[in-house]
Scaffold this motif. Structure first.
Motif, PDB file in Angstrom:
ATOM      1  N   ILE A 147       1.393   2.512  -3.792  1.00 11.18           N
ATOM      2  CA  ILE A 147       0.322   2.918  -4.708  1.00 11.18           C
ATOM      3  C   ILE A 147       0.071   4.415  -4.579  1.00 11.18           C
ATOM      4  O   ILE A 147       0.355   5.014  -3.535  1.00 11.18           O
ATOM      5  CB  ILE A 147      -0.976   2.124  -4.438  1.00 11.18           C
ATOM      6  CG1 ILE A 147      -1.535   2.454  -3.055  1.00 11.18           C
ATOM      7  CG2 ILE A 147      -0.741   0.643  -4.579  1.00 11.18           C
ATOM      8  CD1 ILE A 147      -2.879   1.793  -2.788  1.00 11.18           C
TER       9      ILE A 147
ATOM     10  N   ARG B  11       0.457   8.614   1.841  1.00  9.96           N
ATOM     11  CA  ARG B  11      -0.358   9.507   1.017  1.00  9.96           C
ATOM     12  C   ARG B  11      -1.387  10.253   1.869  1.00  9.96           C
ATOM     13  O   ARG B  11      -1.727  11.403   1.582  1.00  9.96           O
ATOM     14  CB  ARG B  11      -1.096   8.717  -0.077  1.00  9.96           C
ATOM     15  CG  ARG B  11      -0.199   7.883  -0.976  1.00  9.96           C
ATOM     16  CD  ARG B  11       0.790   8.718  -1.765  1.00  9.96           C
ATOM     17  NE  ARG B  11       1.702   7.879  -2.523  1.00  9.96           N
ATOM     18  CZ  ARG B  11       2.779   7.321  -2.019  1.00  9.96           C
ATOM     19  NH1 ARG B  11       3.115   7.541  -0.750  1.00  9.96           N
ATOM     20  NH2 ARG B  11       3.564   6.585  -2.777  1.00  9.96           N
ATOM     21  N   TRP B  12      -1.894   9.575   2.908  1.00 14.22           N
ATOM     22  CA  TRP B  12      -2.863  10.234   3.800  1.00 14.22           C
ATOM     23  C   TRP B  12      -2.222  11.424   4.504  1.00 14.22           C
ATOM     24  O   TRP B  12      -2.771  12.525   4.543  1.00 14.22           O
ATOM     25  CB  TRP B  12      -3.401   9.232   4.806  1.00 14.22           C
ATOM     26  CG  TRP B  12      -4.154   9.894   5.937  1.00 14.22           C
ATOM     27  CD1 TRP B  12      -3.686  10.227   7.166  1.00 14.22           C
ATOM     28  CD2 TRP B  12      -5.523  10.328   5.911  1.00 14.22           C
ATOM     29  NE1 TRP B  12      -4.650  10.834   7.919  1.00 14.22           N
ATOM     30  CE2 TRP B  12      -5.795  10.914   7.173  1.00 14.22           C
ATOM     31  CE3 TRP B  12      -6.535  10.281   4.970  1.00 14.22           C
ATOM     32  CZ2 TRP B  12      -7.040  11.435   7.491  1.00 14.22           C
ATOM     33  CZ3 TRP B  12      -7.778  10.810   5.292  1.00 14.22           C
ATOM     34  CH2 TRP B  12      -8.014  11.364   6.535  1.00 14.22           C
TER      35      TRP B  12
ATOM     36  N   ASN C 265      -1.341   4.878   4.874  1.00 11.15           N
ATOM     37  CA  ASN C 265      -0.075   5.054   4.164  1.00 11.15           C
ATOM     38  C   ASN C 265       0.316   6.527   4.120  1.00 11.15           C
ATOM     39  O   ASN C 265      -0.432   7.411   4.546  1.00 11.15           O
ATOM     40  CB  ASN C 265      -0.126   4.437   2.753  1.00 11.15           C
ATOM     41  CG  ASN C 265      -1.010   5.232   1.803  1.00 11.15           C
ATOM     42  OD1 ASN C 265      -1.741   6.132   2.201  1.00 11.15           O
ATOM     43  ND2 ASN C 265      -0.953   4.887   0.530  1.00 11.15           N
TER      44      ASN C 265
ATOM     45  N   LEU D   7       0.806  -1.216   0.000  1.00 16.18           N
ATOM     46  CA  LEU D   7       0.000   0.000   0.000  1.00 16.18           C
ATOM     47  C   LEU D   7       0.841   1.269   0.000  1.00 16.18           C
ATOM     48  O   LEU D   7       0.362   2.320  -0.424  1.00 16.18           O
ATOM     49  CB  LEU D   7      -0.948  -0.002   1.203  1.00 16.18           C
ATOM     50  CG  LEU D   7      -2.002  -1.112   1.223  1.00 16.18           C
ATOM     51  CD1 LEU D   7      -2.917  -0.942   2.419  1.00 16.18           C
ATOM     52  CD2 LEU D   7      -2.808  -1.133  -0.066  1.00 16.18           C
TER      53      LEU D   7
ATOM     54  N   GLN E 128      -2.798   6.038  -4.491  1.00 16.14           N
ATOM     55  CA  GLN E 128      -3.988   6.417  -3.740  1.00 16.14           C
ATOM     56  C   GLN E 128      -3.723   6.430  -2.232  1.00 16.14           C
ATOM     57  O   GLN E 128      -2.745   5.854  -1.755  1.00 16.14           O
ATOM     58  CB  GLN E 128      -5.145   5.443  -4.021  1.00 16.14           C
ATOM     59  CG  GLN E 128      -5.710   5.528  -5.412  1.00 16.14           C
ATOM     60  CD  GLN E 128      -4.984   4.628  -6.377  1.00 16.14           C
ATOM     61  OE1 GLN E 128      -4.042   3.941  -6.001  1.00 16.14           O
ATOM     62  NE2 GLN E 128      -5.420   4.621  -7.627  1.00 16.14           N
TER      63      GLN E 128
ATOM     64  N   ALA F  74      -4.290   4.861   1.103  1.00 11.29           N
ATOM     65  CA  ALA F  74      -4.622   3.476   1.461  1.00 11.29           C
ATOM     66  C   ALA F  74      -4.708   3.352   2.977  1.00 11.29           C
ATOM     67  O   ALA F  74      -4.008   4.060   3.721  1.00 11.29           O
ATOM     68  CB  ALA F  74      -3.586   2.512   0.900  1.00 11.29           C
ATOM     69  N   TRP F  75      -5.539   2.442   3.433  1.00  8.60           N
ATOM     70  CA  TRP F  75      -5.734   2.254   4.859  1.00  8.60           C
ATOM     71  C   TRP F  75      -6.163   0.827   5.152  1.00  8.60           C
ATOM     72  O   TRP F  75      -6.619   0.110   4.256  1.00  8.60           O
ATOM     73  CB  TRP F  75      -6.770   3.229   5.405  1.00  8.60           C
ATOM     74  CG  TRP F  75      -8.078   3.205   4.660  1.00  8.60           C
ATOM     75  CD1 TRP F  75      -8.401   3.929   3.570  1.00  8.60           C
ATOM     76  CD2 TRP F  75      -9.229   2.387   4.947  1.00  8.60           C
ATOM     77  NE1 TRP F  75      -9.676   3.643   3.138  1.00  8.60           N
ATOM     78  CE2 TRP F  75     -10.207   2.695   3.973  1.00  8.60           C
ATOM     79  CE3 TRP F  75      -9.527   1.436   5.914  1.00  8.60           C
ATOM     80  CZ2 TRP F  75     -11.459   2.085   3.950  1.00  8.60           C
ATOM     81  CZ3 TRP F  75     -10.774   0.827   5.894  1.00  8.60           C
ATOM     82  CH2 TRP F  75     -11.728   1.149   4.930  1.00  8.60           C
TER      83      TRP F  75
ATOM     84  N   THR G  11      -9.068   2.038   0.033  1.00  7.05           N
ATOM     85  CA  THR G  11      -8.374   3.140  -0.627  1.00  7.05           C
ATOM     86  C   THR G  11      -9.315   4.331  -0.772  1.00  7.05           C
ATOM     87  O   THR G  11     -10.538   4.186  -0.760  1.00  7.05           O
ATOM     88  CB  THR G  11      -7.872   2.747  -2.033  1.00  7.05           C
ATOM     89  OG1 THR G  11      -8.990   2.378  -2.844  1.00  7.05           O
ATOM     90  CG2 THR G  11      -6.877   1.606  -1.960  1.00  7.05           C
ATOM     91  N   TYR G  12      -8.714   5.497  -0.916  1.00  5.70           N
ATOM     92  CA  TYR G  12      -9.422   6.711  -1.305  1.00  5.70           C
ATOM     93  C   TYR G  12      -8.763   7.237  -2.578  1.00  5.70           C
ATOM     94  O   TYR G  12      -7.549   7.469  -2.600  1.00  5.70           O
ATOM     95  CB  TYR G  12      -9.356   7.779  -0.212  1.00  5.70           C
ATOM     96  CG  TYR G  12     -10.316   7.577   0.924  1.00  5.70           C
ATOM     97  CD1 TYR G  12     -11.685   7.671   0.716  1.00  5.70           C
ATOM     98  CD2 TYR G  12      -9.860   7.284   2.210  1.00  5.70           C
ATOM     99  CE1 TYR G  12     -12.580   7.482   1.756  1.00  5.70           C
ATOM    100  CE2 TYR G  12     -10.752   7.087   3.258  1.00  5.70           C
ATOM    101  CZ  TYR G  12     -12.106   7.186   3.018  1.00  5.70           C
ATOM    102  OH  TYR G  12     -12.997   6.991   4.043  1.00  5.70           O
ATOM    103  N   THR G  13      -9.552   7.399  -3.636  1.00  2.00           N
ATOM    104  CA  THR G  13      -9.058   7.909  -4.912  1.00  2.00           C
ATOM    105  C   THR G  13      -9.639   9.302  -5.146  1.00  2.00           C
ATOM    106  O   THR G  13     -10.846   9.502  -5.019  1.00  2.00           O
ATOM    107  CB  THR G  13      -9.460   6.981  -6.069  1.00  2.00           C
ATOM    108  OG1 THR G  13      -8.961   5.659  -5.796  1.00  2.00           O
ATOM    109  CG2 THR G  13      -8.885   7.476  -7.384  1.00  2.00           C
TER     110      THR G  13
END
Length: 540
Positions: free
Chosen positions: A188, A207-208, A205, A185, A190, A192-193, A284-286
């Motif tokens: 990627i 990205r958050w 991850n 994760l 996006q 991710a959690w 995931t959040y996109t």
């Protein structure tokens, strides 16, 4: 062991007669010899973090010689992600005794090795230094692994501990799965959690944290990021998915570090073990903000288009009513005018009727009345055409209709010396109202003959061939041709390009309407002085 009592730094060594205390100044050589013989690492750091002394055990663990270590910052061997933790230990160590754990990086191959860290302040020649003892925990971890295996084996023999072993194995599987999921994760693009079976977040991850701009990991902090208008719906769907162990999909707005809400598409699936049991949730959040904004614009455009279409429909209905009413209301007056003209002609003596300019005036009046009547009839046809839109159509063979039109135009063909070339495919049929198809072909052939060139005999070629789910009908002539300016207004209502031939400017307008009402298309290619080709695509 090194101890600190008051202002005196000393070395305490356990002997047969009890512990013996050596001060650093009086037992410097014995202290150094003991440090060098230790299996643990030892290092003295100056206030600036530079290595003042290091024993052989630590030098071997770091993969460097003593000469390479002295004067070098100790932070060179601490991984980047542990620098902040080391800074905290460093501050505590200078103020009091400090303990902790952190990995050190080998200077040769970059390998990491875990150490237990203990630090204290010592004074040499009146200068305070930070003494750090580092115990390699690799062996300790290997022993822990062996003990775990022994526990499992004993548990197999001891039925009372069977459930405990099963839970421990399951927990280790979850941890391994979580570690693998975390590795994937992080790679990627996006957000991710992961979450446990209760729905509590267990991992986010990087990205958050990049998106929110802070280390927001508590349930309250995460929830505060969701738009208030979306929060209740999101929680309902999440709780339903948890209860039913089913796929989750939702759209919500999440607050970014920039202070604005962006639309996100959230999706999650339950992760199951080999027994089919759910062990965790992976989601995931996109970012779909641009898509949502574009979708909203499309919705607004569609709404505007629908409103415009409704308005246009109302206008068309009003126009139809106007055309119908006008053509109907004008029939009476023009009939009266025609009757009065006939009565006037009958009242005039024959000699007076035949004398100019009376004869010419009567002729012009008669032709004007006839043109007016034709225009009224064509307006009625336009109104009928609008009303026929949407009527069911049936397949109509093209050849018989074309043959009938040619018979109607035979006198004009003979008078002009025209040559008609017909090229129709076998059994070609179109889905069209038959009377409209007849009107379409008649208008195109009649125009090809009417607008002939005076420099050559007219030649008209008609072709019809299937093309996919449509039929391509083309009418090509060698007539006058049409200028580019004329092409732009060719299909307009009451548009006429030539004044030397009688016409109302309605024929091609009606042809285009009939074709488009049936779901077809009409196009024209023309060169002035060479001729024109009209191409019609009609549904089969």
């Amino acid at each position: 062991m090194a101890v600190r009592t008051g202002a005196v730094d000393a070395l305490a060594i356990q002997g047969a007669d009890g512990p013996r205390i050596f001060t650093l100044e009086s037992a410097d050589y014995g202290y150094r010899h003991l440090i060098e013989q230790m299996s643990e690492g030892a290092v003295l750091l100056g206030p600036d973090g530079l290595i003042l002394y290091c024993n052989a055990a630590l030098a071997a663990a770091l993969g460097c010689s003593l000469s390479e270590l002295l004067g070098r910052p100790f932070t060179d061997f601490i991984p980047a992600k542990y620098q902040a933790y080391w800074a905290e230990l460093w501050l505590v160590g200078w103020n009091t005794h400090a303990r902790g754990e952190l990995p050190l990086q080998n200077g040769r191959d970059g390998a990491l090795r875990p150490f237990s860290v203990s630090m204290n302040v010592l004074t040499f020649s009146g200068t305070p230094t930070l003494a750090v003892l580092l115990a390699d925990m690799s062996a300790h971890r290997e022993i822990s692994t062996i003990r775990s295996v022994v526990v499992k084996q004993n548990a197999l023999l001891d039925r009372k501990n069977e459930e405990l072993v099963r839970q421990q194995a399951a927990r280790q599987a979850v941890e391994r799965a979580a570690a693998e999921v975390s590795r994937v994760l992080e790679g990627i693009p996006q957000i991710a959690w992961t979450a446990d079976l209760t729905g509590a977040t267990t991992y986010l991850n990087q990205r958050w944290f990049d998106y929110v701009g802070e280390q927001a990991v508590s349930a309250e902090q995460i929830a505060s990021r969701i738009h208030p208008d979306d929060f209740a719906t999101c929680m309902q769907r999440w709780e339903r998915s948890l209860a039913n162990q089913e796929f989750l999909e939702l759209e919500c707005r999440i607050l970014s570090a920039a202070g604005d809400y962006r639309w996100m598409l959230g999706r999650a699936l339950p992760s199951r073990n080999e027994q089919g049991e759910v062990v965790q949730w992976i989601g995931t959040y996109t970012d779909i903000h641009e898509h949502k904004v574009a979708q909203e614009r499309i919705t607004q455009a569609q709404r505007l288009l629908r409103d415009n279409n409704e308005e246009l429909t109302r206008v068309n209905v009003d126009l139809d009513n106007f055309i119908y009413t006008a053509s109907h209301d004008l029939k009476g007056p023009i009939t009266n005018i025609e009757g009065l003209l006939v009565a006037l002609t009958d009242e005039l003596p024959i000699e007076a009727r035949q004398r100019p300019p009376v004869n010419d005036i009567l002729g012009m009046l008669t032709k004007s009345v006839e043109r007016f009547q034709r225009t009224i009839e064509q307006l009625s046809d336009v109104a009928k055409l609008h009303r026929e839109h949407g009527l069911p159509a049936a397949p109509v063979p093209l050849a018989p209709v074309l043959h009938d039109v040619c018979l109607d135009l035979a006198p004009l063909v003979r008078s002009t010396g025209a040559q008609l070339d017909l090229d129709l495919g076998d059994h070609v049929a179109v889905t069209f109202l038959e009377k409209n198809l007849r009107s379409l072909i008649y208008n195109l052939l009649n125009n090809a003959l009417k607008y002939r060139s005076p420099d050559r005999l007219p030649r008209v070629r008609v072709r019809a061939q299937p093309e996919g789910r449509q039929v391509r009908l083309s009418v090509q002539d060698n007539g006058l041709g049409i200028s580019p300016a004329g092409l732009r207004k060719l299909f307009g209502l009451f548009e006429r390009l030539h004044s030397h031939v009688e016409g109302s400017g309605i024929g091609l307008f009606m042809v285009k309407k009939m074709v488009e009402n049936a779901g077809g298309r009409i196009a024209v290619e023309s060169e002035l002085g060479v001729g024109s080709t009209f191409t019609v695509l009609l549904p089969q």
